[in-house]
Design an enzyme around this catalytic site. Sequence first.
Site, PDB file in Angstrom:
ATOM      1  N   ARG A 150       0.883  -1.179   0.000  1.00 23.07           N
ATOM      2  CA  ARG A 150       0.000   0.000   0.000  1.00 23.07           C
ATOM      3  C   ARG A 150       0.908   1.211   0.000  1.00 23.07           C
ATOM      4  NH1 ARG A 150      -5.229   1.476   3.609  1.00 23.07           N
ATOM      5  NH2 ARG A 150      -6.039   0.116   1.985  1.00 23.07           N
ATOM      6  N   HIS A 164      -7.652   1.087  -6.204  1.00 23.88           N
ATOM      7  CA  HIS A 164      -7.788   0.188  -5.039  1.00 23.88           C
ATOM      8  C   HIS A 164      -8.466  -1.107  -5.512  1.00 23.88           C
ATOM      9  CE1 HIS A 164      -7.871  -1.134  -1.047  1.00 23.88           C
ATOM     10  NE2 HIS A 164      -8.714  -0.287  -0.486  1.00 23.88           N
ATOM     11  N   GLN A 172     -10.197  -3.846  -3.111  1.00 29.38           N
ATOM     12  CA  GLN A 172     -11.483  -3.419  -2.558  1.00 29.38           C
ATOM     13  C   GLN A 172     -12.626  -3.725  -3.523  1.00 29.38           C
ATOM     14  OE1 GLN A 172     -12.243  -1.854   0.558  1.00 29.38           O
ATOM     15  NE2 GLN A 172     -14.240  -2.549  -0.153  1.00 29.38           N
ATOM     16  N   ASP A 196     -17.715   7.138  -0.850  1.00 32.33           N
ATOM     17  CA  ASP A 196     -16.446   6.990  -0.130  1.00 32.33           C
ATOM     18  C   ASP A 196     -16.185   8.303   0.587  1.00 32.33           C
ATOM     19  OD1 ASP A 196     -14.059   5.960   0.787  1.00 32.33           O
ATOM     20  OD2 ASP A 196     -13.009   6.096  -1.133  1.00 32.33           O
ATOM     21  N   CYS A 208     -16.459   1.551   1.255  1.00 35.75           N
ATOM     22  CA  CYS A 208     -15.313   0.662   1.532  1.00 35.75           C
ATOM     23  C   CYS A 208     -14.791   0.808   2.950  1.00 35.75           C
ATOM     24  CB  CYS A 208     -14.203   0.898   0.516  1.00 35.75           C
ATOM     25  SG  CYS A 208     -13.421   2.519   0.644  1.00 35.75           S
ATOM     26  N   ARG A 251     -13.209  -8.644   1.873  1.00 37.09           N
ATOM     27  CA  ARG A 251     -11.797  -8.354   1.577  1.00 37.09           C
ATOM     28  C   ARG A 251     -10.959  -9.599   1.861  1.00 37.09           C
ATOM     29  NH1 ARG A 251      -9.907  -3.121   1.643  1.00 37.09           N
ATOM     30  NH2 ARG A 251      -7.984  -4.129   0.970  1.00 37.09           N
TER      31      ARG A 251
HETATM   32  N1   CP Z   1     -11.104  -0.035   2.709  1.00 34.87           N
HETATM   33  C1   CP Z   1      -9.811  -0.089   3.117  1.00 34.87           C
HETATM   34  O1   CP Z   1      -8.883  -0.269   2.312  1.00 34.87           O
HETATM   35  O2   CP Z   1      -9.658  -0.006   4.461  1.00 34.87           O
HETATM   36  P1   CP Z   1      -8.261   0.242   5.209  1.00 34.87           P
HETATM   37  O3   CP Z   1      -7.768   1.607   4.796  1.00 34.87           O
HETATM   38  O4   CP Z   1      -8.612   0.172   6.674  1.00 34.87           O
HETATM   39  O5   CP Z   1      -7.300  -0.837   4.803  1.00 34.87           O
END
Ligand code: CP
Length: 308
Positions: free
Chosen positions: A107, A134, A137, A225, A266, A294
């Site tokens: 990430r 992403h 997700q 979001d 998400c 997830r």
């Molecule tokens: N939706 C998501 O990626 O959550 P986090 O940022 O907690 O990993």
Amino acid sequence: MNHFLDIHKTDPADLRAMIDAARGMKDARDGKPKGTRDAEQPLAGHMVALIFEKPSTRTRVSFDVGVRQMGGETLVLSGADMQLGHGETIADTARVLSRYVDLIMIRTFEEQTLLEMAEHATVPVINGLTNRTHPCQIMADVMTYEEHHGPIAGKKVVWSGDGNNVFASFAHAAGQFGFDLTFTGPETLDPERAVLDFAAAKGHPVTIERNPQKAVEGADLVVTDTWVSMHDPQSARERRHNQLRGYQVNDDLMSHARPDALFMHCLPAHRDDEATSAVMDGPHSVIFDEAENRLHAQKAIMRWCLGV
Ligand code: CP
């Protein structure tokens, strides 16, 4: 070797196989305690590096638990604590990590970091979010839609709010899974042209509708979001709120969707900003199924990456 870098870079047949595999693995675990190992242990003997240059709850925990359920082991690494955060090149980091681990999930901020990691790693690399996309997700979101309402192909999905990185992966998914996607938000926060072009080239052009009530008419799924993403400056907060207030997902907006429409976010959410608690906790909401999925979707992605 399969990298999972983005939905639009992955073969649609492989994406479909991953969703189906994820559902099968979820069913197989039904009712078992979370710490129970899966009957199959495809990651036995495998070491997985999970690198975070940004905060995370869901991505971190779901990858970590998923690897363990499949018999593997994890190293959770903070970018700031690695030499990566102190000037070592991404290429050298990728080459070194590839000598220790079998799979890398990262990430990060810039998409270029992910791409360089994938170019120089000799093990598969998974995109756990960049400023641009992403994909993990949205794989979980497609799985979640389908387990509630069947195939997503041909359905109407409406995104209300900021045309951000999560929206970008939805647009890629519209092209790959064949659903109709509408974006409603202010022009200043429109999605990147490239993601709209991808969906259009695949025969599923994204509809842009500035009026949120009109946009949501007949929707099978409404998604939003956070209004200020992790990579946005906090100084943008007040301006974003002013721009996006009219795009809040509330009971009134949901009343324009189909009666059985689903609501997704998400997470993490800023309750009563982008969506009201009434919607988040209401009958349309599947936000915690998304979070759970997830885990299952990423397990399928990891197996695909490793060919196990
Ligand atoms: N939706 C998501 O990626 O959550 P986090 O940022 O907690 O990993």
